[in-house]
Design a protein around this motif. Structure first.
Motif, short mmCIF file in Angstrom:
data_model
loop_
_atom_site.label_atom_id
_atom_site.label_comp_id
_atom_site.label_asym_id
_atom_site.label_seq_id
_atom_site.Cartn_x
_atom_site.Cartn_y
_atom_site.Cartn_z
N PHE A 34 -2.76 -1.90 -11.20
CA PHE A 34 -2.41 -2.77 -10.08
C PHE A 34 -0.90 -2.78 -9.94
CE2 PHE A 34 -6.60 -4.31 -11.28
CZ PHE A 34 -7.22 -4.43 -10.03
N CYS A 35 -0.42 -2.66 -8.70
CA CYS A 35 1.01 -2.54 -8.46
C CYS A 35 1.46 -3.60 -7.48
CB CYS A 35 1.30 -1.14 -7.90
SG CYS A 35 3.05 -0.87 -7.59
N GLY A 36 2.20 -4.59 -8.00
CA GLY A 36 2.77 -5.61 -7.14
C GLY A 36 3.97 -5.07 -6.38
N GLY A 109 8.96 3.75 -4.91
CA GLY A 109 7.80 4.61 -4.65
C GLY A 109 7.89 5.91 -5.42
N ALA A 110 9.09 6.52 -5.44
CA ALA A 110 9.27 7.77 -6.19
C ALA A 110 9.07 7.53 -7.69
CB ALA A 110 10.67 8.34 -5.91
N VAL A 126 -2.03 -0.65 -4.79
CA VAL A 126 -0.77 -1.24 -4.35
C VAL A 126 -1.10 -2.53 -3.61
CG1 VAL A 126 1.34 -0.93 -3.01
CG2 VAL A 126 0.33 1.03 -4.22
N LEU A 127 -0.54 -3.65 -4.08
CA LEU A 127 -0.86 -4.97 -3.55
C LEU A 127 0.16 -5.39 -2.48
CD1 LEU A 127 -1.76 -6.68 -6.94
CD2 LEU A 127 -3.24 -5.39 -5.40
N ALA A 131 4.76 -3.01 1.67
CA ALA A 131 5.42 -2.32 0.55
C ALA A 131 4.95 -0.88 0.46
CB ALA A 131 5.16 -3.06 -0.76
N TYR A 132 3.65 -0.67 0.59
CA TYR A 132 3.12 0.70 0.53
C TYR A 132 3.67 1.54 1.68
CZ TYR A 132 0.03 4.69 0.52
OH TYR A 132 -0.44 5.98 0.51
#
Length: 191
Positions: A34-36, A109-110, A126-127, A131-132
């Motif tokens: 999970f990515c905040g 992101g990179a 991606v939460l 942001a995504y």
């Protein structure tokens, strides 16, 4: 009471937490990473992800069936035993995600691609749609599975669980989390 009870940080501790970095809860071969967006000041002050009261990550994780009970920020390391982990697009803490620049999102992101390539989770979640879109240069991306994996890792965008996200209720967030869980279990629509 869940293990979510953390001592409330003082105003001084919150101020000192600006631009802090908290470690990921991650390891190789997770089911879901999970990515905040980035840690808030409560997280920076406590050293725990999704620590601010009102953040709906922990209840959504439970309601979606990812955890057998509602965990809390103080129990974040226990997620690893369930094949779950936590990271962020941008590592530095801020009072609001609006303080982040587009350059920070792109660099994050990179770095996230490198982290996912190294850790190889089955799925990256991606939460936060904004942001995504910014971090990955996908301005038309929508919530749900994304057509572009990172190596062998499926990428999903899920709603931001912040209490400030008025577009989704807790039940709506949990439903999106559940769609990912069912997909990974082979019970949901195959994308």
């Amino acid at each position: 009471m869940t293990g979510s009870a953390l001592r409330r940080p003082t105003a001084e501790e919150l101020a000192a937490a600006q631009d802090a970095v908290i470690p990921d809860v991650a390891g190789p071969g997770l089911r879901v990473l999970f990515c905040g967006i980035n840690p808030g000041l409560w997280s920076g002050a406590t050293g725990r992800h999704f620590a601010r009261p009102g953040n709906r990550f922990w209840p959504a994780l439970y309601r979606s069936g990812f955890t057998p009970r509602q965990f809390g920020p103080a129990e974040q390391e226990e997620l690893l035993g369930l094949g779950l982990g936590i990271t962020n697009v941008v590592s530095r803490t801020t009072a609001k995600a609006a303080e982040l620049t587009a350059e920070e999102y792109r660099a994050g992101g990179a770095a996230l691609v490198e982290r996912v390539t190294r850790l190889r989770p089955r799925a990256l979640a991606v939460l936060g749609i904004g942001a995504y879109r910014t971090a990955f240069g996908r301005p038309r991306a929508a919530v749900g599975p994304q057509p572009e994996p990172i190596g062998s890792t499926e990428v999903w965008v899920l709603p931001n669980p912040s209490g400030l996200n008025a577009h989704y209720t807790l039940d709506g967030i949990a439903a999106e989390f559940r769609a990912l869980r069912l997909h990974l279990a082979g019970e949901g629509p195959q994308e």
